[in-house]
Scaffold this motif. Structure first.
Motif, PDB file in Angstrom:
ATOM      1  N   ILE A  66      41.897  40.863  40.158  1.00 45.85           N
ATOM      2  CA  ILE A  66      40.933  40.164  39.302  1.00 45.85           C
ATOM      3  C   ILE A  66      39.651  39.933  40.086  1.00 45.85           C
ATOM      4  O   ILE A  66      39.685  39.380  41.187  1.00 45.85           O
ATOM      5  CB  ILE A  66      41.509  38.823  38.792  1.00 45.85           C
ATOM      6  N   GLU A  67      38.552  40.358  39.493  1.00 45.82           N
ATOM      7  CA  GLU A  67      37.245  40.227  40.157  1.00 45.82           C
ATOM      8  C   GLU A  67      36.424  39.123  39.512  1.00 45.82           C
ATOM      9  O   GLU A  67      36.525  38.862  38.315  1.00 45.82           O
ATOM     10  CB  GLU A  67      36.478  41.548  40.060  1.00 45.82           C
ATOM     11  N   GLY A  68      35.565  38.531  40.339  1.00 46.06           N
ATOM     12  CA  GLY A  68      34.611  37.553  39.848  1.00 46.06           C
ATOM     13  C   GLY A  68      33.351  38.243  39.351  1.00 46.06           C
ATOM     14  O   GLY A  68      33.251  39.478  39.340  1.00 46.06           O
ATOM     15  N   ASP A  69      32.372  37.450  38.956  1.00 45.56           N
ATOM     16  CA  ASP A  69      31.110  37.999  38.445  1.00 45.56           C
ATOM     17  C   ASP A  69      30.375  38.846  39.481  1.00 45.56           C
ATOM     18  O   ASP A  69      29.610  39.728  39.134  1.00 45.56           O
ATOM     19  CB  ASP A  69      30.197  36.862  37.967  1.00 45.56           C
ATOM     20  N   ASP A  70      30.639  38.571  40.765  1.00 49.23           N
ATOM     21  CA  ASP A  70      29.963  39.310  41.838  1.00 49.23           C
ATOM     22  C   ASP A  70      30.651  40.644  42.161  1.00 49.23           C
ATOM     23  O   ASP A  70      30.207  41.376  43.040  1.00 49.23           O
ATOM     24  CB  ASP A  70      29.871  38.452  43.100  1.00 49.23           C
ATOM     25  N   GLY A  71      31.759  40.958  41.463  1.00 42.59           N
ATOM     26  CA  GLY A  71      32.471  42.206  41.704  1.00 42.59           C
ATOM     27  C   GLY A  71      33.487  42.123  42.826  1.00 42.59           C
ATOM     28  O   GLY A  71      34.191  43.091  43.097  1.00 42.59           O
TER      29      GLY A  71
END
Length: 133
Positions: A66-71
């Protein structure tokens, strides 16, 4: 010499759910008390029970993609879990507990049609005598 049970790690994949296609989550198994705690949390639904369930989830988490908004991949922490959509967490926890409880994954394809067995067509009751009209 004693017996030491093996520690299991469950790799969950969500290929059947188009919203979660590509998600991979790995979690360690639960002991009996933790399993009961998760079941109780689902039934109870209180904030304390759900928070306990999410803490257990965070504690048993080994890996995910799972990635955050920053990739960048999110850290395996309770804060990351709390930042996710509740529906996502629910699906992961349900898949995890199903894997632990041995619920089989759906079959890849439909079973082939077969011929009904002869035994299924044999009447088992003695037919009643016909009444004279």
């Amino acid at each position: 010499m004693g017996f030491k049970p093996k520690k299991k790690i469950y790799e969950l994949k969500f290929e059947g759910d188009p919203d979660l296609d590509g998600l991979v989550v790995k979690l360690r198994g639960l002991n009996t008390g933790q399993t009961l705690g998760i079941e109780t949390a689902r039934e109870d639904g209180s904030e304390d029970a759900v928070n306990g369930m999410l803490r257990t989830y965070a504690d048993r988490l080994v890996e995910w993609n799972i990635e955050g908004d920053d990739g960048e991949t999110l850290p395996l922490t309770l804060d990351s879990i709390l930042g996710l959509d509740p529906d996502l967490n629910d699906k992961v926890i349900r898949a995890w507990t199903a894997a632990i409880n041995g619920v089989p994954a759906p079959l890849d394809s439909a079973s082939p049609d077969g011929v009904p067995s002869l035994e299924a067509s044999i009447p088992m009751d003695v037919p009643s005598e016909s009444l004279a009209s």
